[in-house]
Design an enzyme around this catalytic site. Sequence first.
Site, PDB file in Angstrom:
ATOM      1  N   LYS A  71      14.724  -7.951  12.458  1.00  0.00           N
ATOM      2  CA  LYS A  71      13.511  -8.718  11.852  1.00  0.00           C
ATOM      3  C   LYS A  71      13.779  -9.874  10.910  1.00  0.00           C
ATOM      4  CE  LYS A  71      10.005  -4.853  12.198  1.00  0.00           C
ATOM      5  NZ  LYS A  71       8.681  -4.339  11.458  1.00  0.00           N
ATOM      6  N   ASP A 113       2.847  -7.068  10.713  1.00  0.00           N
ATOM      7  CA  ASP A 113       2.937  -5.793  10.138  1.00  0.00           C
ATOM      8  C   ASP A 113       1.872  -5.865   8.892  1.00  0.00           C
ATOM      9  OD1 ASP A 113       5.102  -4.454  11.652  1.00  0.00           O
ATOM     10  OD2 ASP A 113       6.233  -5.438  10.448  1.00  0.00           O
TER      11      ASP A 113
END
Length: 280
Positions: A71, A113
Amino acid sequence: LTLKIKGTTNIYGIIGNPVRHTLSPAMHNAAFAAMEMDSVYIPMEVTDISQAVAGLRALGIKGVSVTVPHKETIIPYIDKADDIAAKIGAVNTLLLRQNPDDKSVIVEGYNTDWIGANRALNNFIQLKDITAMIIGAGGAAKALGFGLIEAGAKVIIANRTEKTGLRLAAQINCDFIQLNELKSVRANVLINTTSVGMTPDSDKIIVDPALLPQFEVVMDIVYSPLQTKLLREAAKAGCTTIDGLHMLLYQGMAQFELWTGVKAPEDVMRQALERKLKNR
Ligand code: ATR
């Protein structure tokens, strides 16, 4: 689910390592099928992230989820990260588009997220001007912290290790508290971003249950088990509880919407996740 892969099928997927336990293919393929879209979502286990991004461009992949451990390290290899993803320093979603001028591929990174967490919380509580206590100071805490600030909430980071907690609080520009001093603070929302309580350690809980009445809403990002000890104790204490499936679902819905531009089929995606979790 019958996959009808043709010459025209759009390819999406997830890049990470490992990816063999991911629930995302079930969720996204169920959504593509329900919407009768000519698209498929596949797992891709990746070690060399720079080559992987080059591969996505070259192969005409339309979009991917990005997961651990890529990420953060993927950012130098993409063309653009959106503002909040850049601030968080992590992307979990890539959207690949063709540049109309020269037909080159533009790779854009997003972080859903925090969008997923805010959407889950928003079902139960208005975030503007509330106080949210985040337990943990890892990647998830960082994404959720920036997202809550974005929504106008006041954030407090609570962490076991002072040094990492203080560092994250400084990045987000919020308060920090030592995990064992929680009893002095009230907050509207409590969010566990640590792995404490996850299978096989499902008898563990990150806070003393006696402190749970200090919070209105308690959210856990752990989704195995769905009803963690934290959530069971929070329910007993009269709190509203939000399990880890919510964030998983809503971050996935936000990805689907970035990729397709249409509203994600929430019920279909939720059922796909529930089915997968039950059969684990
Ligand atoms: P992620 O990036 O997935 O959010 P991480 O970077 O591994 O996960 O972060 C884990 C967080 O959970 C850390 O804040 C860690 O606290 P420390 O900074 O003190 O290590 C916290 N954590 C993990 N296990 C814990 C435990 N048993 N008790 C308290 N905090 C714990």
